[in-house]
Design a protein around this motif. Structure first.
Motif, PDB file in Angstrom:
ATOM      1  N   TYR A 290       0.851  -1.187   0.000  1.00 17.16           N
ATOM      2  CA  TYR A 290       0.000   0.000   0.000  1.00 17.16           C
ATOM      3  C   TYR A 290       0.888   1.239   0.000  1.00 17.16           C
ATOM      4  CZ  TYR A 290      -3.453   3.459   1.271  1.00 17.16           C
ATOM      5  OH  TYR A 290      -4.251   4.567   1.271  1.00 17.16           O
TER       6      TYR A 290
ATOM      7  N   LYS B 296      -0.236   7.529  -2.846  1.00 13.47           N
ATOM      8  CA  LYS B 296      -1.174   7.356  -3.956  1.00 13.47           C
ATOM      9  C   LYS B 296      -2.537   6.876  -3.500  1.00 13.47           C
ATOM     10  CE  LYS B 296       2.581   6.313  -7.133  1.00 13.47           C
ATOM     11  NZ  LYS B 296       3.423   5.253  -7.659  1.00 13.47           N
TER      12      LYS B 296
ATOM     13  N   ARG C  25      -3.328   3.887  -2.931  1.00 16.48           N
ATOM     14  CA  ARG C  25      -3.609   2.584  -3.550  1.00 16.48           C
ATOM     15  C   ARG C  25      -2.360   1.708  -3.498  1.00 16.48           C
ATOM     16  NH1 ARG C  25      -1.181   3.291  -8.572  1.00 16.48           N
ATOM     17  NH2 ARG C  25      -1.247   5.406  -9.390  1.00 16.48           N
ATOM     18  N   PHE C  26      -2.556   0.475  -3.933  1.00 12.32           N
ATOM     19  CA  PHE C  26      -1.423  -0.446  -3.923  1.00 12.32           C
ATOM     20  C   PHE C  26      -0.525  -0.203  -5.144  1.00 12.32           C
ATOM     21  CE2 PHE C  26      -4.264  -2.600  -1.068  1.00 12.32           C
ATOM     22  CZ  PHE C  26      -3.416  -3.216  -0.168  1.00 12.32           C
TER      23      PHE C  26
ATOM     24  N   TYR D 299      -6.958  -5.652  -1.707  1.00 14.21           N
ATOM     25  CA  TYR D 299      -5.737  -5.916  -2.460  1.00 14.21           C
ATOM     26  C   TYR D 299      -6.068  -6.102  -3.936  1.00 14.21           C
ATOM     27  CZ  TYR D 299      -0.926  -7.408  -3.045  1.00 14.21           C
ATOM     28  OH  TYR D 299       0.384  -7.478  -3.413  1.00 14.21           O
ATOM     29  N   PRO D 300      -5.285  -5.493  -4.827  1.00 19.92           N
ATOM     30  CA  PRO D 300      -5.608  -5.618  -6.255  1.00 19.92           C
ATOM     31  C   PRO D 300      -5.506  -7.067  -6.728  1.00 19.92           C
ATOM     32  CG  PRO D 300      -3.453  -4.619  -5.952  1.00 19.92           C
ATOM     33  CD  PRO D 300      -4.069  -4.717  -4.593  1.00 19.92           C
TER      34      PRO D 300
ATOM     35  N   PRO E  17      -7.739   0.046   0.711  1.00 21.02           N
ATOM     36  CA  PRO E  17      -8.648  -0.706  -0.158  1.00 21.02           C
ATOM     37  C   PRO E  17      -8.271  -2.190  -0.236  1.00 21.02           C
ATOM     38  CG  PRO E  17      -7.115   0.590  -1.464  1.00 21.02           C
ATOM     39  CD  PRO E  17      -6.893   0.983  -0.035  1.00 21.02           C
TER      40      PRO E  17
END
Lengths: 443, 87
Positions: A364, A368, A370-371, B5-6, B3
């Motif tokens: 993470y 940003k 996000r990952f 994990y992608p 969020p």
């Protein structure tokens, strides 16, 4: 050998990229060579040439081979062409610099006399203090066969060939040792499944770091012919000084992943090309590995809050940020003793391979929200800079010493048992040294 | 709140105005002071890579894209650096 050809093929591809009409290949534009009046075959990489030739053979028989100009001729022609230009583009300057550099190297090689190999005919010389072997107690008998003598405080590693056979004077770094870990398994998650990437049992320790999954080469050397064995000795001898990582050869190092789609490269002969060995930072040495955080979260071992805490605890603002290193965040690393390297073939590890992401999970990135890909520190302790400059090459030198010892021991075993005479060994060694000097053997 | 994990690994890079899946990047080449390196070279170093003005991105179909490092967005640049120098 196919295994060497495959690597040579890659190298040839690289050479081709340098050589095409004497300049660095490719074009400024949308990814395609814009073409010229040159022979179309000359414009292609080895793989493309192979495909085209195969296609043409299907239509109209064999393609008449075209003798290519020498590398020197190509660079000279390119410099001549560039000298005629008034305004050089960035790509032109790049190619000019490359051509000048390569020409200088090629000319130096042309005039440099190749010294005849001189092998002193003298007996065994071992110097330096011996260190006790580092063994797992349960594996002592196996290790006695596997482990070389560990010597320290010796600055030289030398190989001598005499009428008594091969004698090696190995000077290991004090911090280097070898042990067996029979339980070692390195797996990654890919498409929801566990993929086993390495279960080789040898562990090497160097500079206080642990390198796992080093292939056991002894079994393959037992089966190889005398000439190949001696060629390996000549190659290992060179790498004691150079420290280049070896190619992962199936015959020598084992077949790890058999699904070609996961390795991403195939050889000309149709086999898997694992490419060169690489040293992988397992779990990127992250304080909390991303894969472990997710696994613990999914199985309910940790809460959403703890998951978040661990992600945030594993990254920190990049304190080495500069013009070259622009990342906002870097990883916080596990301390020495709690982290390990694992040897992987490049075909399972490096950029572009199907398992790249599996070996380098995202973290993470608070900058940003996000990952994304976050790397280890670029400078400082345990950084990429340290790895590049202080660890990687010196480690492979120690590895080469170990191999040299193993190979020489095997050759001497054959001499003792009558499968190889000392005179044959000397003769094969001379030939092998010459082939190494001529660049005909790939480590 | 962090969020989920992608799940998709199909990251794309923007090279010379066109998006390419990262999985199509085969290897990368660049020029150091006196030698040409590729990301497959054991001798290649991080410093020489990030110091190079131009990178040659070799795709899996053997095509070659020449990119100026300064023209890349930060994500693409980071992806390519990580590809060339995996941890």
């Amino acid at each position: 050998m196919p295994k060497n050809r495959s690597r040579a093929q890659v190298r040839e591809g690289v050479k081709y990229l340098r050589d095409k009409k004497g300049r660095f290949a490719g074009s400024i534009g949308n990814g395609r060579d814009e073409g010229s009046n040159r022979d179309p075959l000359e414009n292609l990489s080895p793989r493309q040439r192979k495909r085209l030739r195969a296609a043409l053979r299907g239509r109209r028989g064999r393609v008449k081979p075209v003798a290519p100009p020498t590398e020197t001729e190509r660079y000279e022609a390119q410099l001549k062409e560039l000298a005629g230009k008034t305004n050089l583009s960035t790509a032109d300057k790049f190619n000019k610099k490359l051509a000048e550099t390569r020409l200088a190297q090629l000319r130096a090689e042309e005039v440099k006399p190749v010294p005849k190999s001189v092998v002193p005919d003298r007996g065994l010389v071992i110097t330096g203090d011996k260190l006790p072997k580092t063994l797992n107690p349960q594996d002592q008998s196996q290790a006695r066969e596997l482990l070389p003598q560990i010597a320290s405080n010796v600055k030289r590693t030398k190989l001598h060939v005499s009428n008594a056979g091969f004698q090696v004077d190995i000077a290991y770094d004090k911090s280097f040792s070898v042990e067996i870990d029979r339980d070692f398994r390195y797996k990654v998650q890919h498409d929801g499944k566990d993929v086993l990437l390495n279960d080789n049992v040898i562990t090497m320790r160097y500079q206080g770091e642990v390198v796992k999954g080093v292939p056991n080469i002894l079994a393959s050397y037992r089966d190889t012919d005398n000439n190949t064995l001696v060629e390996k000795i000549a190659m290992a001898e060179v790498q004691v000084k150079k420290g280049k990582a070896p190619i992962w050869n199936v015959d020598e190092h084992g077949r790890i992943v058999t699904d070609e789609a996961l390795v991403g490269k195939s050889t000309e002969a149709g086999g898997i090309d694992y490419r060169g060995m690489q040293i992988h930072h397992r779990d990127q040495w992250a304080l909390y590995p991303a894969s472990q955080i997710e696994a613990d979260f999914k199985t309910g071992i940790i809460s959403a809050e703890e998951r978040e805490r661990r992600y945030l605890a594993t990254v920190e603002p990049n304190k080495y940020k500069d013009d070259k290193n622009k990342a906002e965040y870097m990883l916080k690393l596990k301390p020495k003793g709690e982290r390990e390297f694992v040897i992987l073939p490049g075909g399972l590890h490096q950029g572009g391979t199907p398992l790249y992401t599996a070996n380098h999970p995202y973290f993470y990135d608070p900058s940003k929200g996000r990952f994304g890909a976050i790397g280890i520190p670029k400078k400082g302790d345990s950084s990429k800079e340290w790895f590049d400059n202080k660890f990687r090459t010196p480690f492979w030198k120690e590895y080469a010493k170990y191999q040299l010892q193993q190979l020489a021991d095997e050759a001497n075993r054959r001499i003792k048992s009558g499968d190889l005479t000392a005179a044959e060994a000397k003769q094969l060694y001379q030939k092998a040294v010459d082939k190494v000097k001529a660049g005909e053997l790939v480590w | 709140m962090i969020p989920a994990y992608p799940t998709s690994t199909d990251v794309r890079v923007l090279l010379n105005g066109q998006h390419y899946p990262l999985s199509q990047v085969d290897f990368i080449m660049w020029l150091d002071t006196d030698e040409v390196y590729s990301s497959e070279d054991a001798e290649a170093t991080y410093d020489s890579f990030v110091a190079a003005d131009e990178w040659r991105v070799v795709l899996t179909d053997d095509s070659v894209i020449t990119v100026l490092q300064s023209s890349l967005d930060s994500d693409t640049r980071e992806h390519l650096i990580n590809l060339a120098f995996p941890d």
